[in-house]
Design a protein around this motif. Structure first.
Motif, PDB file in Angstrom:
ATOM      1  N   GLN A 140      -3.815   5.490   1.105  1.00 19.23           N
ATOM      2  CA  GLN A 140      -3.601   6.123   2.403  1.00 19.23           C
ATOM      3  C   GLN A 140      -4.681   5.728   3.397  1.00 19.23           C
ATOM      4  OE1 GLN A 140      -1.132   7.767   3.465  1.00 19.23           O
ATOM      5  NE2 GLN A 140      -1.802   8.939   5.251  1.00 19.23           N
ATOM      6  N   ALA A 141      -5.935   5.658   2.934  1.00 18.36           N
ATOM      7  CA  ALA A 141      -7.031   5.251   3.821  1.00 18.36           C
ATOM      8  C   ALA A 141      -6.862   3.798   4.264  1.00 18.36           C
ATOM      9  CB  ALA A 141      -8.370   5.438   3.116  1.00 18.36           C
ATOM     10  N   LEU A 142      -6.423   2.930   3.364  1.00 20.77           N
ATOM     11  CA  LEU A 142      -6.208   1.527   3.727  1.00 20.77           C
ATOM     12  C   LEU A 142      -5.070   1.390   4.732  1.00 20.77           C
ATOM     13  CD1 LEU A 142      -6.649  -0.275   0.288  1.00 20.77           C
ATOM     14  CD2 LEU A 142      -8.338   0.096   2.095  1.00 20.77           C
ATOM     15  N   LEU A 143      -4.036   2.211   4.572  1.00 19.93           N
ATOM     16  CA  LEU A 143      -2.958   2.208   5.567  1.00 19.93           C
ATOM     17  C   LEU A 143      -3.499   2.629   6.935  1.00 19.93           C
ATOM     18  CD1 LEU A 143      -0.076   3.701   3.417  1.00 19.93           C
ATOM     19  CD2 LEU A 143      -0.050   1.465   4.533  1.00 19.93           C
ATOM     20  N   GLY A 144      -4.417   3.581   6.924  1.00 21.05           N
ATOM     21  CA  GLY A 144      -5.033   3.996   8.180  1.00 21.05           C
ATOM     22  C   GLY A 144      -5.779   2.852   8.843  1.00 21.05           C
ATOM     23  N   ARG A 145      -6.439   2.011   8.043  1.00 23.66           N
ATOM     24  CA  ARG A 145      -7.146   0.865   8.612  1.00 23.66           C
ATOM     25  C   ARG A 145      -6.178  -0.132   9.240  1.00 23.66           C
ATOM     26  NH1 ARG A 145     -11.516  -0.361   3.683  1.00 23.66           N
ATOM     27  NH2 ARG A 145     -12.511   1.713   3.732  1.00 23.66           N
ATOM     28  N   LEU A 146      -4.934  -0.128   8.753  1.00 23.75           N
ATOM     29  CA  LEU A 146      -3.914  -1.006   9.324  1.00 23.75           C
ATOM     30  C   LEU A 146      -3.150  -0.332  10.460  1.00 23.75           C
ATOM     31  CD1 LEU A 146      -2.447  -2.548   6.045  1.00 23.75           C
ATOM     32  CD2 LEU A 146      -3.783  -3.755   7.787  1.00 23.75           C
ATOM     33  N   ALA A 189      -4.411  -4.111  -5.994  1.00 25.91           N
ATOM     34  CA  ALA A 189      -3.679  -4.279  -4.737  1.00 25.91           C
ATOM     35  C   ALA A 189      -4.524  -5.040  -3.723  1.00 25.91           C
ATOM     36  CB  ALA A 189      -3.274  -2.916  -4.178  1.00 25.91           C
ATOM     37  N   GLY A 190      -5.826  -4.734  -3.661  1.00 22.53           N
ATOM     38  CA  GLY A 190      -6.710  -5.446  -2.745  1.00 22.53           C
ATOM     39  C   GLY A 190      -6.818  -6.923  -3.089  1.00 22.53           C
ATOM     40  N   ARG A 191      -6.978  -7.224  -4.367  1.00 22.91           N
ATOM     41  CA  ARG A 191      -7.057  -8.631  -4.780  1.00 22.91           C
ATOM     42  C   ARG A 191      -5.754  -9.358  -4.488  1.00 22.91           C
ATOM     43  NH1 ARG A 191     -11.236 -10.417  -9.231  1.00 22.91           N
ATOM     44  NH2 ARG A 191     -10.262 -12.370  -8.549  1.00 22.91           N
ATOM     45  N   LEU A 193       0.826  -1.210   0.000  1.00 27.01           N
ATOM     46  CA  LEU A 193       0.000   0.000   0.000  1.00 27.01           C
ATOM     47  C   LEU A 193       0.860   1.261   0.000  1.00 27.01           C
ATOM     48  CD1 LEU A 193      -2.757  -1.219   2.471  1.00 27.01           C
ATOM     49  CD2 LEU A 193      -2.965  -0.902  -0.011  1.00 27.01           C
ATOM     50  N   ARG A 194       1.983   1.234   0.685  1.00 27.32           N
ATOM     51  CA  ARG A 194       2.875   2.395   0.642  1.00 27.32           C
ATOM     52  C   ARG A 194       3.463   2.576  -0.750  1.00 27.32           C
ATOM     53  NH1 ARG A 194       5.920   1.664   6.497  1.00 27.32           N
ATOM     54  NH2 ARG A 194       4.441   2.950   7.700  1.00 27.32           N
ATOM     55  N   ALA A 195       3.743   1.474  -1.430  1.00 26.74           N
ATOM     56  CA  ALA A 195       4.263   1.579  -2.795  1.00 26.74           C
ATOM     57  C   ALA A 195       3.211   2.185  -3.724  1.00 26.74           C
ATOM     58  CB  ALA A 195       4.697   0.207  -3.301  1.00 26.74           C
TER      59      ALA A 195
END
Length: 353
Positions: free
Chosen positions: A258-264, A215-217, A137-139
């Motif tokens: 960025q939002a997905l990183l927040g969830r992590l 990325a999600g898949r 996700l950062r990439a």
């Protein structure tokens, strides 16, 4: 076989080095591109590089190879500019140099790290799973900041070395804001990138969340070893269901990387994004028009992606080992001499010179 190889680095400077074809396995790109490993003997050191060039085989032949190589070069230049002299992120492959305006163009890249993440699908050690998700996700977020979308994220283009993700193969990359086209391979293509768009979807323009679908898949595939061909599979995996909520919706409704990183719990500050480059649109159009006139059998003119310059053009140079000796005629700067001189200067400034 030894040849003197001339190319431009990512700052526009001319480099000449002795190139020797090196041994060792090189992960093959899909035709119409091929790759060989070279040793460059520079004045101050020896450097191993991956040389990528078009070939006259595979879907679309050499004409498609030219376009794929251009995308690889342009993505590399954007990422180099984003770094602005700072440390280059290991999460993306690095462009070393290129020669884009000859009959046998090529790009020189740092060899990739690790192995294709397909190797780890369903077997990634527990202590590496979170690092993989965060790294991927950062990439993707880094690509957003550089103003590009990869458009072909999948188990063969993402690599893992046990500690860090690396996204490779930018041959399908496109600037954010450019018209969407068919890109990627099933089942990793987002609906807006497929040959036939599902009802209710629009092709539109490339956006910052275009890579989030793939990325999600990929996260689901690597962690479970299964393909997410049925959304009901998320019901039995609440942690993944929470992370990937909304990822498979329409592009403008998907959560950002960025939002997905927040969830992590990893919502650190994203890189400062590059500003748009509208001044380079005409330069890119002229580049492709010139290439089509010189090599009509290998290049096709097309609409220029928005806000992005062409790969810098230069005088003909010797081919890398194994490439044909045939080169384009001299005078590649003629077209630019009058109407695009300022574009060239601006290009140097854009790349940090």
């Amino acid at each position: 076989m030894n040849v003197n190889l001339r190319y431009r680095d990512v700052h526009g400077g001319e480099v000449e080095a002795k190139a020797v074809e090196a041994g060792g396995a090189e992960p093959p790109p899909r035709p119409p591109l091929e790759a060989v490993r070279l040793q460059l003997e520079l004045p101050d050191r020896t450097r191993t590089v991956r040389c990528v060039r078009p070939v006259d085989r595979g879907p679309g032949g050499r004409a498609a190879g030219y376009r794929l190589l251009d995308a690889e070069i342009l993505a590399g230049l954007r990422l180099a500019r984003l770094c602005d002299g700072g440390p280059y992120p290991g999460s993306v492959t690095r462009l070393i140099g290129y020669d884009a305006d000859t009959a046998e163009p090529f790009a020189l890249l740092e060899p990739p790290r690790g192995v294709a993440v397909a190797t780890y699908a369903g077997t990634l050690p527990t202590d590496q799973r979170r690092r993989f998700q965060v790294g991927l996700l950062r990439a993707v977020r880094l690509l957003n900041a550089a103003g590009i979308a990869h458009r072909a994220i999948g188990p063969d283009t993402v690599r893992w070395d046990g500690d860090e993700v690396q996204i490779t193969d930018f041959s399908h990359a496109a600037p954010i804001g450019s018209p969407r086209t068919v890109a990627g391979t099933p089942p990793w293509q987002a609906p807006e990138q497929r040959p036939r768009i599902p009802d209710g979807w629009e092709r539109g323009v490339v956006g910052p969340n275009d890579d989030v679908w793939a990325a999600g898949r990929l996260i689901f595939h690597v962690l479970t070893g299964e393909e997410l061909d049925d959304r009901d599979k998320l019901a039995d995996r609440p942690e993944l269901a929470e992370l990937l909520a909304g990822v498979f919706g329409a592009p403008d409704r998907r959560p950002s990387a960025q939002a997905l990183l927040g969830r992590l719990g990893e919502a650190d500050a994203p890189p400062r994004p590059l500003p748009p480059d509208p001044a380079f649109l005409r330069g890119r159009e002229q580049f492709f028009a010139q290439r089509h006139r010189k090599h009509p059998h290998t290049a096709e003119p097309g609409p220029a992606p928005a806000s992005e310059p062409p790969p810098e053009r230069r005088a003909p140079a010797p081919s890398p080992p194994g490439a044909a000796a045939r080169r384009s005629p001299a005078g590649a700067w003629v077209l630019w001499a009058g109407i695009a001189a300022l574009v060239v200067v601006a290009g140097y400034l854009m790349l940090g010179r």
